[in-house]
Design a protein around this motif. Structure first.
Motif, PDB file in Angstrom:
ATOM      1  N   TYR A   1      33.748  17.684  52.979  1.00  0.00           N
ATOM      2  CA  TYR A   1      34.023  18.481  53.810  1.00  0.00           C
ATOM      3  C   TYR A   1      33.067  19.782  53.634  1.00  0.00           C
ATOM      4  CZ  TYR A   1      38.821  16.474  54.929  1.00  0.00           C
ATOM      5  OH  TYR A   1      39.676  14.904  55.258  1.00  0.00           O
ATOM      6  N   VAL A   2      32.599  20.570  54.500  1.00  0.00           N
ATOM      7  CA  VAL A   2      31.643  21.450  54.127  1.00  0.00           C
ATOM      8  C   VAL A   2      32.738  23.125  55.003  1.00  0.00           C
ATOM      9  CG1 VAL A   2      30.181  20.395  54.016  1.00  0.00           C
ATOM     10  CG2 VAL A   2      30.287  20.635  56.222  1.00  0.00           C
TER      11      VAL A   2
ATOM     12  N   LYS B   1      31.621  23.475  49.696  1.00  0.00           N
ATOM     13  CA  LYS B   1      31.791  22.400  49.981  1.00  0.00           C
ATOM     14  C   LYS B   1      32.763  21.612  49.404  1.00  0.00           C
ATOM     15  CE  LYS B   1      27.941  19.590  47.417  1.00  0.00           C
ATOM     16  NZ  LYS B   1      26.786  18.902  47.473  1.00  0.00           N
TER      17      LYS B   1
ATOM     18  N   GLU C   1      35.491  21.452  57.443  1.00  0.00           N
ATOM     19  CA  GLU C   1      35.142  20.221  58.489  1.00  0.00           C
ATOM     20  C   GLU C   1      34.772  19.060  58.113  1.00  0.00           C
ATOM     21  OE1 GLU C   1      32.525  22.585  61.733  1.00  0.00           O
ATOM     22  OE2 GLU C   1      34.070  23.072  62.265  1.00  0.00           O
ATOM     23  N   TRP C   2      35.050  18.162  58.158  1.00  0.00           N
ATOM     24  CA  TRP C   2      34.559  16.690  58.205  1.00  0.00           C
ATOM     25  C   TRP C   2      33.253  16.953  58.453  1.00  0.00           C
ATOM     26  CZ3 TRP C   2      34.742  11.851  60.907  1.00  0.00           C
ATOM     27  CH2 TRP C   2      34.074  10.923  59.895  1.00  0.00           C
ATOM     28  N   ASP C   3      32.340  15.983  57.053  1.00  0.00           N
ATOM     29  CA  ASP C   3      31.111  16.161  56.931  1.00  0.00           C
ATOM     30  C   ASP C   3      30.769  14.921  58.234  1.00  0.00           C
ATOM     31  OD1 ASP C   3      27.879  17.367  57.142  1.00  0.00           O
ATOM     32  OD2 ASP C   3      27.897  16.564  55.408  1.00  0.00           O
TER      33      ASP C   3
END
Length: 60
Positions: A11-12, A23, A47-49
């Motif tokens: 996640y970032v 992250k 947010e999911w990377d």
């Protein structure tokens, strides 16, 4: 002793308060995660990377 592989999701985030980019590697796979900025502690949406890494839970 058996080896267990745990998928970790990347996640970032970018903090809107201080501008820090960070992250996280978490075992969840939800699209967004609420967490604290590692620089200033403000609440951020990570947010999911899309990247998934497998780790081995073996003692070092």
């Amino acid at each position: 002793m058996p080896t267990t592989n745990t998928p970790l999701v990347l996640y970032v985030y970018r903090c809107t308060v201080c501008g820090h980019s960070g992250k996280l590697h978490l075992p969840e796979s939800s699209p967004e995660v609420t967490t604290a900025c590692s620089a200033c502690g403000a609440e951020v949406q990570a947010e999911w990377d899309g990247g998934v890494e497998l780790t081995t839970n073996e003692p070092e």
